[in-house]
Design a protein around this motif. Structure first.
Motif, PDB file in Angstrom:
ATOM      1  N   LYS A   6     -81.008  15.815  -2.483  1.00  0.00           N
ATOM      2  CA  LYS A   6     -80.236  16.881  -1.837  1.00  0.00           C
ATOM      3  C   LYS A   6     -79.254  16.311  -0.841  1.00  0.00           C
ATOM      4  CE  LYS A   6     -83.955  20.309  -1.954  1.00  0.00           C
ATOM      5  NZ  LYS A   6     -84.850  21.079  -1.093  1.00  0.00           N
ATOM      6  N   GLN A   7     -79.704  15.344  -0.043  1.00  0.00           N
ATOM      7  CA  GLN A   7     -78.832  14.778   0.974  1.00  0.00           C
ATOM      8  C   GLN A   7     -77.636  14.078   0.344  1.00  0.00           C
ATOM      9  OE1 GLN A   7     -81.351  12.304   3.344  1.00  0.00           O
ATOM     10  NE2 GLN A   7     -82.567  14.012   4.135  1.00  0.00           N
ATOM     11  N   GLU A   8     -77.875  13.369  -0.775  1.00  0.00           N
ATOM     12  CA  GLU A   8     -76.772  12.695  -1.431  1.00  0.00           C
ATOM     13  C   GLU A   8     -75.791  13.696  -2.017  1.00  0.00           C
ATOM     14  OE1 GLU A   8     -75.942   9.469  -1.434  1.00  0.00           O
ATOM     15  OE2 GLU A   8     -77.559   9.363   0.010  1.00  0.00           O
ATOM     16  N   ILE A   9     -76.334  14.763  -2.625  1.00  0.00           N
ATOM     17  CA  ILE A   9     -75.459  15.785  -3.198  1.00  0.00           C
ATOM     18  C   ILE A   9     -74.621  16.448  -2.119  1.00  0.00           C
ATOM     19  CG2 ILE A   9     -75.419  18.001  -4.417  1.00  0.00           C
ATOM     20  CD1 ILE A   9     -77.850  17.071  -5.969  1.00  0.00           C
ATOM     21  N   ASP A  10     -75.231  16.685  -0.957  1.00  0.00           N
ATOM     22  CA  ASP A  10     -74.497  17.317   0.141  1.00  0.00           C
ATOM     23  C   ASP A  10     -73.293  16.496   0.573  1.00  0.00           C
ATOM     24  OD1 ASP A  10     -76.151  19.471   0.250  1.00  0.00           O
ATOM     25  OD2 ASP A  10     -77.468  18.638   1.792  1.00  0.00           O
ATOM     26  N   LYS A  47     -74.846  16.623 -12.684  1.00  0.00           N
ATOM     27  CA  LYS A  47     -74.893  15.386 -11.924  1.00  0.00           C
ATOM     28  C   LYS A  47     -73.471  14.915 -11.665  1.00  0.00           C
ATOM     29  CE  LYS A  47     -79.090  13.890 -14.225  1.00  0.00           C
ATOM     30  NZ  LYS A  47     -79.679  12.877 -15.079  1.00  0.00           N
ATOM     31  N   LYS A 367     -68.655  26.254  -8.722  1.00  0.00           N
ATOM     32  CA  LYS A 367     -69.542  25.594  -7.772  1.00  0.00           C
ATOM     33  C   LYS A 367     -69.665  26.446  -6.515  1.00  0.00           C
ATOM     34  CE  LYS A 367     -68.241  20.899  -9.190  1.00  0.00           C
ATOM     35  NZ  LYS A 367     -67.580  19.638  -8.753  1.00  0.00           N
ATOM     36  N   SER A 370     -72.809  24.352  -1.342  1.00  0.00           N
ATOM     37  CA  SER A 370     -74.178  24.027  -0.968  1.00  0.00           C
ATOM     38  C   SER A 370     -74.801  23.281  -2.144  1.00  0.00           C
ATOM     39  CB  SER A 370     -74.974  25.305  -0.673  1.00  0.00           C
ATOM     40  OG  SER A 370     -76.317  25.012  -0.385  1.00  0.00           O
ATOM     41  N   SER A 371     -75.723  22.356  -1.853  1.00  0.00           N
ATOM     42  CA  SER A 371     -76.389  21.666  -2.951  1.00  0.00           C
ATOM     43  C   SER A 371     -77.119  22.705  -3.799  1.00  0.00           C
ATOM     44  CB  SER A 371     -77.362  20.628  -2.408  1.00  0.00           C
ATOM     45  OG  SER A 371     -78.365  21.224  -1.626  1.00  0.00           O
ATOM     46  N   HIS A 372     -77.028  22.549  -5.116  1.00  0.00           N
ATOM     47  CA  HIS A 372     -77.582  23.585  -5.970  1.00  0.00           C
ATOM     48  C   HIS A 372     -77.904  23.041  -7.347  1.00  0.00           C
ATOM     49  CE1 HIS A 372     -73.237  23.543  -6.736  1.00  0.00           C
ATOM     50  NE2 HIS A 372     -73.544  23.917  -7.962  1.00  0.00           N
ATOM     51  N   PHE A 388     -80.380  27.535  -4.916  1.00  0.00           N
ATOM     52  CA  PHE A 388     -79.962  26.726  -3.785  1.00  0.00           C
ATOM     53  C   PHE A 388     -80.872  26.986  -2.598  1.00  0.00           C
ATOM     54  CE2 PHE A 388     -77.479  30.556  -4.321  1.00  0.00           C
ATOM     55  CZ  PHE A 388     -77.612  31.209  -3.099  1.00  0.00           C
TER      56      PHE A 388
END
Length: 426
Positions: A6-10, A47, A367, A370-372, A388
């Motif tokens: 999640k942190q990387e996606i954010d 991804k 999109k 927010s990470s989702h 999310f």
């Protein structure tokens, strides 16, 4: 979802497009990288490789990803392997690599796919299969002067990698040069750069067809026993093309090549560092084929638009609420049909995109800020719901909808006579 993921996606930020600034210094940009969907039994998890920050100067009124917007018709220059067209009143002297150069290294290959030299910068694109990624590159000109290129970043997947290298400023690089790859030991690759040709129109570049407000030009030529096709486009700046149909939103509607005998050809690609993929190869037939035809049934575009919505979160865990709320993005209506609270910190948003597979264009995805995770319909590839994070105890969720993806339907068709484009090398 794993918190580290999640942190990387954010952290990921994907730009709408990379603009090449005219007469301005260095602009920092983030190159959109490989974005793939992996089908699962219940989920399709989108991804994205974290975009790499690249700083470079590029020339005059152009936009990367092959698009050119201009009010007045001007001279055109196209740069093979880089997928860029420049349009200007007085064309500059630029030097380019006309054909990709392949070098065998142990059990793999390294391919220098493109190179551009002008008064503002030197830019090189490179790809590899079953080899280590190149970390540094030197250029030796005809006088023996050595220049070191800076890395613009690399990306990799499944044994392949692609990258770019550049150097700001005017360098004395043209004619016969040597590219030195910093392996141990070093690998020296001889190249010949030739002066970039200028053209009066896209039709002079290659066969051109238009549909749905998008004009696509297929630039075709022979490279030894293969055909190389490069695609460039003209269209409004309200959107950018994210897929020319090479990868395809729908498997059955991907770009394809056929000959006049009805044979369909397998396409080959080198991994690039820019989006969208716009260049591919195929093996030319050894039989008497008079014409090859290229058909692009549909393309995928991403609009430069966003919408803001506010949602009342169901108070109870595993509770759901029927919603009858509609918003518009990129001119398409989107209906929110249901909200479902999965647990104390997860919300699921169901949507109806009013998808119509028979219309000239259809919204199929977007999109949020927010990470989702996203669930796509297995057949239509249309977004069904997003899931999310929410903060425990939250009553209202505010979202920004971004990057609406739209399938634009053609077809775009190109007839490519063998004698005109694929005659044997002298």
């Amino acid at each position: 979802m794993n918190n580290d993921i999640k942190q990387e996606i954010d952290k990921i930020e994907i730009p709408l497009q990379l603009h090449l600034r005219s007469h301005m210094g260095i602009k920092q940009a983030k190159l959109e990288q490989v974005e793939s969907r992996q089908s699962m039994k219940r989920w399709t998890h989108r991804k994205t490789i974290v975009a790499l920050v690249v700083a470079f100067i590029l020339i005059t009124t152009a936009i990367f990803n092959t698009q050119v917007i201009a009010a007045i018709q001007k001279a055109l220059q196209y740069f093979p392997g880089i997928g860029m067209v420049v349009e200007e009143e007085i064309p500059q002297d630029r030097y380019v690599l006309k054909e990709a150069v392949t070098t065998q290294i142990e059990d793999g290959i390294v391919v220098i796919t493109g190179m551009l030299v002008d008064e503002k910068m030197t830019y090189l694109t490179i790809s590899g299969i079953d080899t280590k990624r190149v970390q540094d590159i030197k250029i030796i000109n005809e006088e023996g002067i050595v220049y070191t290129l800076e890395s613009g970043g690399t990306s990799s997947t499944s044994g392949q990698w692609g990258g770019s290298f550049w150097q700001q400023g005017m360098l004395d690089i043209k004619g016969r040069i040597q590219v030195v790859i910093g392996y141990n030991p070093e690998t020296v690759i001889p190249l010949t750069l030739t002066k970039a040709a200028s053209f009066n129109s896209y039709q002079d570049l290659g066969e051109t067809d238009s549909a749905n407000g998008v004009s696509i030009t297929a630039i075709a030529n022979r490279v030894e026993g293969k055909a190389r096709i490069s695609l460039v486009s003209q269209h409004t700046d309200k959107f950018r093309i994210s897929d020319f149909g090479i990868h395809g939103v729908h498997e059955e509607k991907k770009l394809y090549i056929a000959d006049d005998k009805g044979k369909i050809y397998e396409l080959e690609q080198y991994m690039g560092f820019s989006s969208p993929a716009s260049e591919f190869y195929f093996d030319l037939s050894e039989s008497d084929v008079k014409t090859y035809s290229l058909t692009i049934p549909e393309i995928n575009v991403i609009y430069d638009d966003k919408a803001k919505i506010s949602l009342d979160i169901p108070s109870a865990v595993e509770a759901s609420s029927v919603v009858d709320k509609t918003f518009e993005i990129a001119g398409f209506p989107v209906k929110i049909t249901k909200l479902e609270r999965i647990d104390s910190n997860q919300l699921r948003l169901y949507v109806d995109l009013k998808y119509n597979e028979y219309s000239s264009k259809s919204l199929h995805n977007f999109k949020i800020n927010s990470s989702h995770m996203a669930k796509l319909n297995e057949h239509t590839r249309v977004l069904e719901y997003l899931q999310f994070d929410i903060k425990p105890g939250s009553k209202v969720m505010k979202l920004t909808i971004t990057d609406p993806e739209v399938v634009m339907r053609g077809p775009w068709k190109f007839e490519l006579p063998t004698y005109k484009y694929f005659g044997k090398d002298d």
